[in-house]
Design a protein around this motif. Structure first.
Motif, PDB file in Angstrom:
ATOM      1  N   LEU A   1      -3.617   4.253   5.730  1.00  0.00           N
ATOM      2  CA  LEU A   1      -3.277   3.332   4.813  1.00  0.00           C
ATOM      3  C   LEU A   1      -4.615   2.363   4.061  1.00  0.00           C
ATOM      4  CD1 LEU A   1      -1.113   1.291   3.392  1.00  0.00           C
ATOM      5  CD2 LEU A   1      -1.772  -0.161   4.840  1.00  0.00           C
ATOM      6  N   PHE A   2      -4.553   2.486   2.576  1.00  0.00           N
ATOM      7  CA  PHE A   2      -5.783   2.055   2.188  1.00  0.00           C
ATOM      8  C   PHE A   2      -4.650   0.925   0.832  1.00  0.00           C
ATOM      9  CE2 PHE A   2      -7.011   5.886   3.212  1.00  0.00           C
ATOM     10  CZ  PHE A   2      -8.893   5.717   3.472  1.00  0.00           C
ATOM     11  N   ALA A   3      -4.836  -0.122   0.787  1.00  0.00           N
ATOM     12  CA  ALA A   3      -4.448  -1.199   0.580  1.00  0.00           C
ATOM     13  C   ALA A   3      -5.066  -1.262  -1.288  1.00  0.00           C
ATOM     14  CB  ALA A   3      -5.839  -2.477   0.120  1.00  0.00           C
ATOM     15  N   ALA A   4      -3.406  -1.474  -1.464  1.00  0.00           N
ATOM     16  CA  ALA A   4      -3.153  -1.573  -3.315  1.00  0.00           C
ATOM     17  C   ALA A   4      -3.825  -2.127  -3.917  1.00  0.00           C
ATOM     18  CB  ALA A   4      -2.009  -1.660  -3.203  1.00  0.00           C
ATOM     19  N   ASP A   5      -5.091  -2.518  -3.485  1.00  0.00           N
ATOM     20  CA  ASP A   5      -5.865  -3.693  -4.587  1.00  0.00           C
ATOM     21  C   ASP A   5      -7.292  -3.109  -4.217  1.00  0.00           C
ATOM     22  OD1 ASP A   5      -6.268  -4.944  -2.427  1.00  0.00           O
ATOM     23  OD2 ASP A   5      -5.839  -6.938  -3.280  1.00  0.00           O
ATOM     24  N   GLY A   6      -7.818  -1.689  -3.244  1.00  0.00           N
ATOM     25  CA  GLY A   6      -8.732  -1.136  -3.007  1.00  0.00           C
ATOM     26  C   GLY A   6      -9.565  -2.046  -2.344  1.00  0.00           C
ATOM     27  N   SER A   7      -8.802  -3.666  -1.300  1.00  0.00           N
ATOM     28  CA  SER A   7      -9.772  -3.962  -0.620  1.00  0.00           C
ATOM     29  C   SER A   7      -9.744  -4.153   0.590  1.00  0.00           C
ATOM     30  CB  SER A   7      -9.136  -6.133  -0.608  1.00  0.00           C
ATOM     31  OG  SER A   7      -7.623  -4.876  -0.144  1.00  0.00           O
ATOM     32  N   GLY A   8      -9.069  -2.683   1.088  1.00  0.00           N
ATOM     33  CA  GLY A   8      -9.192  -2.366   2.377  1.00  0.00           C
ATOM     34  C   GLY A   8      -8.671  -1.402   3.230  1.00  0.00           C
ATOM     35  N   ASN A   9      -8.963  -0.736   3.919  1.00  0.00           N
ATOM     36  CA  ASN A   9      -8.683   0.282   4.297  1.00  0.00           C
ATOM     37  C   ASN A   9      -8.273   0.165   6.358  1.00  0.00           C
ATOM     38  OD1 ASN A   9     -10.949   1.267   4.191  1.00  0.00           O
ATOM     39  ND2 ASN A   9     -10.169   2.483   5.803  1.00  0.00           N
ATOM     40  N   ARG A  10      -6.716   0.602   6.802  1.00  0.00           N
ATOM     41  CA  ARG A  10      -6.700   1.366   7.990  1.00  0.00           C
ATOM     42  C   ARG A  10      -5.929   2.278   8.565  1.00  0.00           C
ATOM     43  NH1 ARG A  10      -1.170  -2.204   9.325  1.00  0.00           N
ATOM     44  NH2 ARG A  10      -1.251  -3.560   6.923  1.00  0.00           N
ATOM     45  N   SER A  11      -6.782   3.222  10.047  1.00  0.00           N
ATOM     46  CA  SER A  11      -5.876   4.292  10.285  1.00  0.00           C
ATOM     47  C   SER A  11      -5.516   4.182  11.515  1.00  0.00           C
ATOM     48  CB  SER A  11      -7.307   5.192   9.741  1.00  0.00           C
ATOM     49  OG  SER A  11      -8.021   5.158  10.613  1.00  0.00           O
ATOM     50  N   GLY A  12      -5.645   5.142  11.980  1.00  0.00           N
ATOM     51  CA  GLY A  12      -5.209   5.588  14.383  1.00  0.00           C
ATOM     52  C   GLY A  12      -4.704   7.073  14.012  1.00  0.00           C
ATOM     53  N   ALA A  13      -4.925   7.496  15.301  1.00  0.00           N
ATOM     54  CA  ALA A  13      -3.667   8.722  15.559  1.00  0.00           C
ATOM     55  C   ALA A  13      -4.098   8.415  16.999  1.00  0.00           C
ATOM     56  CB  ALA A  13      -5.111   9.949  15.414  1.00  0.00           C
ATOM     57  N   GLY A  14      -3.425   9.482  17.901  1.00  0.00           N
ATOM     58  CA  GLY A  14      -2.346   9.695  19.233  1.00  0.00           C
ATOM     59  C   GLY A  14      -1.728  10.261  19.063  1.00  0.00           C
ATOM     60  N   PRO A  15      -1.274  10.120  20.604  1.00  0.00           N
ATOM     61  CA  PRO A  15       0.154  11.073  21.017  1.00  0.00           C
ATOM     62  C   PRO A  15       1.229  10.859  20.753  1.00  0.00           C
ATOM     63  CG  PRO A  15      -1.069   9.977  23.132  1.00  0.00           C
ATOM     64  CD  PRO A  15      -2.161   9.822  21.421  1.00  0.00           C
TER      65      PRO A  15
ATOM     66  N   GLY B   1       0.803  -1.275  -0.462  1.00  0.00           N
ATOM     67  CA  GLY B   1       0.495  -0.211   0.045  1.00  0.00           C
ATOM     68  C   GLY B   1       0.805   1.190  -0.278  1.00  0.00           C
ATOM     69  N   VAL B   2       2.094   1.191   0.926  1.00  0.00           N
ATOM     70  CA  VAL B   2       3.255   2.207   0.896  1.00  0.00           C
ATOM     71  C   VAL B   2       3.940   2.717  -0.692  1.00  0.00           C
ATOM     72  CG1 VAL B   2       5.070   3.033   1.438  1.00  0.00           C
ATOM     73  CG2 VAL B   2       3.696   2.552   3.795  1.00  0.00           C
ATOM     74  N   ALA B   3       4.140   1.204  -1.227  1.00  0.00           N
ATOM     75  CA  ALA B   3       4.627   1.793  -2.104  1.00  0.00           C
ATOM     76  C   ALA B   3       3.648   1.769  -3.532  1.00  0.00           C
ATOM     77  CB  ALA B   3       5.085   0.150  -3.467  1.00  0.00           C
ATOM     78  N   ALA B   4       2.310   1.622  -3.024  1.00  0.00           N
ATOM     79  CA  ALA B   4       1.680   2.083  -4.807  1.00  0.00           C
ATOM     80  C   ALA B   4       0.912   3.265  -4.368  1.00  0.00           C
ATOM     81  CB  ALA B   4       0.386   1.285  -4.303  1.00  0.00           C
ATOM     82  N   GLY B   5       1.400   4.011  -3.326  1.00  0.00           N
ATOM     83  CA  GLY B   5       1.049   5.340  -2.356  1.00  0.00           C
ATOM     84  C   GLY B   5      -0.276   5.807  -1.604  1.00  0.00           C
ATOM     85  N   GLY B   6      -0.818   4.685  -1.686  1.00  0.00           N
ATOM     86  CA  GLY B   6      -2.334   4.564  -0.261  1.00  0.00           C
ATOM     87  C   GLY B   6      -1.531   4.777   0.733  1.00  0.00           C
ATOM     88  N   TYR B   7      -0.358   5.432   1.599  1.00  0.00           N
ATOM     89  CA  TYR B   7      -0.497   5.606   2.476  1.00  0.00           C
ATOM     90  C   TYR B   7      -0.170   7.459   2.555  1.00  0.00           C
ATOM     91  CZ  TYR B   7       2.533   5.616   7.057  1.00  0.00           C
ATOM     92  OH  TYR B   7       3.249   6.002   8.113  1.00  0.00           O
ATOM     93  N   GLY B   8      -0.968   8.022   4.277  1.00  0.00           N
ATOM     94  CA  GLY B   8      -0.704   8.945   4.638  1.00  0.00           C
ATOM     95  C   GLY B   8      -0.101   9.732   5.473  1.00  0.00           C
ATOM     96  N   GLU B   9      -0.072  10.584   6.102  1.00  0.00           N
ATOM     97  CA  GLU B   9       1.017  11.098   7.557  1.00  0.00           C
ATOM     98  C   GLU B   9       0.724  12.294   8.082  1.00  0.00           C
ATOM     99  OE1 GLU B   9       4.358   8.578   9.498  1.00  0.00           O
ATOM    100  OE2 GLU B   9       4.915   9.174   7.604  1.00  0.00           O
ATOM    101  N   ARG B  10      -0.118  12.566   9.059  1.00  0.00           N
ATOM    102  CA  ARG B  10      -0.712  13.647   9.067  1.00  0.00           C
ATOM    103  C   ARG B  10       0.373  13.821  10.913  1.00  0.00           C
ATOM    104  NH1 ARG B  10      -6.164  14.509   7.959  1.00  0.00           N
ATOM    105  NH2 ARG B  10      -6.358  16.044   5.913  1.00  0.00           N
ATOM    106  N   TYR B  11       0.644  15.366  10.796  1.00  0.00           N
ATOM    107  CA  TYR B  11       1.341  15.711  12.263  1.00  0.00           C
ATOM    108  C   TYR B  11       2.182  17.162  12.122  1.00  0.00           C
ATOM    109  CZ  TYR B  11       4.575  16.482  16.492  1.00  0.00           C
ATOM    110  OH  TYR B  11       4.941  17.098  17.559  1.00  0.00           O
ATOM    111  N   PRO B  12       1.698  18.009  12.785  1.00  0.00           N
ATOM    112  CA  PRO B  12       0.644  17.543  14.384  1.00  0.00           C
ATOM    113  C   PRO B  12      -0.676  18.446  13.641  1.00  0.00           C
ATOM    114  CG  PRO B  12       2.080  19.920  13.910  1.00  0.00           C
ATOM    115  CD  PRO B  12       2.443  19.195  13.147  1.00  0.00           C
TER     116      PRO B  12
END
Length: 402
Positions: free
Chosen positions: A346-360, A324-335
């Motif tokens: 994170l979004f899967a390269a083939d569109g099959s799923g995604n996940r995310s997270g946030a915290g300190p 997913g990272v290699a395909a451009g399906g990854y992003g980050e934010r800070y702060p």
């Protein structure tokens, strides 16, 4: 019955379009674009009229339950048998409870995941709405009290700055040939009493024993993750224009504590707007992947007997991340916000799923400052890695994998 659906702010509306990350090629521009465009957020979801009628049949005003979460949960649990018996009524109750949660914070809203499941909340907390009624049916008094406390604390917390659009990078740079996982050895593992352990289904429908959370049995079952990690690195070398460096010193890219380091590879795509990857193979055995500027992802994520992970399930998670990272399906934010949290999507390269997270996030001031500067250049997510052109050689430094 839609006329009685006026208990929350604004007109009741249908569900938003599902969160979808798969890119499609525009014939006009020959560029990738999202397959679906995000519409306006939904706070007041239609479809709860049957629950309003049910409340009236019980001599209770739904209008009095809407602003009182504690009374609402008590009412639902008291009548859980009737609500669960009729699917349409259970669905209406789910929507009503979800609308109450969405009304608790100004930025809270409904969303639909790619698999069709519905969630309600904001960027700091999302609850899977589809399991609300079933969960209340199974929960004891202590669990419900804990849920109520959690929601009330969430509602009382000061908004963490202006609401930002959801981070939704669109994968667009899939390699020409798919990754094929190497065949992993099949082994049989037994418990202390000699019984074969069915990892992945060890506890069945039952909850794990309390003492299983502090025990790690047969950690060697994750040895195959090293094999998968090396196969991923070789695949990325063949498919993308990337520099690969094998050096134990690259383990410093990872912020989280790691045990004995076996091998480390850093992969740097030849595009400064594409996210680098560092794969650290540890003696646990396991793999820790550092992706982009800040985030670390361990495989396995835990390894204890209670979590019951398998090498196959963890390999799938690692492949989803790396590809997913290699395909451009990854992003980050800070702060993010006044609390200066970090978040990723994170979004899967083939569109099959995604996940995310946030915290300190805990890191040195220099590291956080560098991450902030770098992520400022990729506000919508990291770019896809450039694909290798035919006949192009890939730079490799260091001795290579052991």
């Amino acid at each position: 019955m839609g006329d009685i659906e006026d208990l929350f702010d604004g007109p009741a509306s249908g569900l938003p379009a599902p969160l979808w990350n798969k890119a499609v090629l525009s014939r006009r521009t020959a560029q990738y674009r999202p397959a679906a465009v995000e519409g306006a957020s939904v706070k007041h979801l239609a479809g709860y009229a049957p629950f309003v009628v049910f409340c009236e049949s019980k001599g209770v005003s739904a209008g009095q339950l809407a602003p009182d979460l504690s009374a609402l949960l008590t009412f639902v649990r008291t009548n859980i048998g009737d609500l669960s018996a009729e699917p349409g009524l259970s669905e209406a109750a789910t929507i009503f409870v979800g609308n109450v949660i969405a009304a608790m914070r100004p930025e809270a809203h409904w969303r639909v995941m790619p698999d069709g499941s519905r969630e309600v909340g904001d960027r700091s907390m999302m609850i899977t709405a589809d399991r609300l009624i079933e969960g209340l049916k199974e929960a004891d008094d202590g669990m419900v009290a804990g849920l109520l406390t959690h929601l009330m604390e969430w509602a009382a917390d000061d908004p963490d700055g202006p609401a930002l659009p959801e981070l939704r990078p669109v994968p667009s740079g899939q390699a020409r040939e798919p990754f094929v996982r190497p065949e992993l050895p099949s082994r049989e593992y037994r418990s202390a009493d000699g019984k074969v352990i069915e990892y992945g289904n060890r506890w069945g429908a039952d909850s794990p024993p309390e003492d299983s959370y502090s025990v790690e049995t047969h950690a060697e079952r994750f040895e195959g993750l090293h094999q998968v990690a090396r196969a991923l690195i070789e695949y990325l070398e063949r498919a993308y224009d990337v520099e690969v460096s094998w050096d134990p010193a690259h383990a410093a890219d990872v912020s989280m504590n790691t045990d004995e380091v076996i091998d480390v590879a850093r992969l740097t795509p030849r595009d400064p707007l594409a996210a680098p990857l560092t794969l650290v193979m540890t003696g646990s055995p396991g793999v820790v992947v550092h992706a982009g500027a800040l985030h670390d992802f361990p495989f396995p994520i835990c390894g204890c007997d209670a979590c019951d992970e398998t090498v196959e399930s963890e390999a799938s998670r690692m492949e989803e991340l790396v590809l997913g990272v290699a395909a451009g399906g990854y992003g980050e934010r800070y702060p993010v916000g006044r609390k200066k949290w970090a978040e990723y999507a994170l979004f899967a390269a083939d569109g099959s799923g995604n996940r995310s997270g946030a915290g300190p996030w805990s890191a040195t001031p220099d590291r956080l400052a560098a991450a902030e500067e770098r992520l400022h250049a990729v506000p919508d997510g990291w770019s896809a890695w450039p694909l290798k052109r035919s006949g192009t050689s890939t730079g490799v430094s260091g001795p290579g994998p052991a």
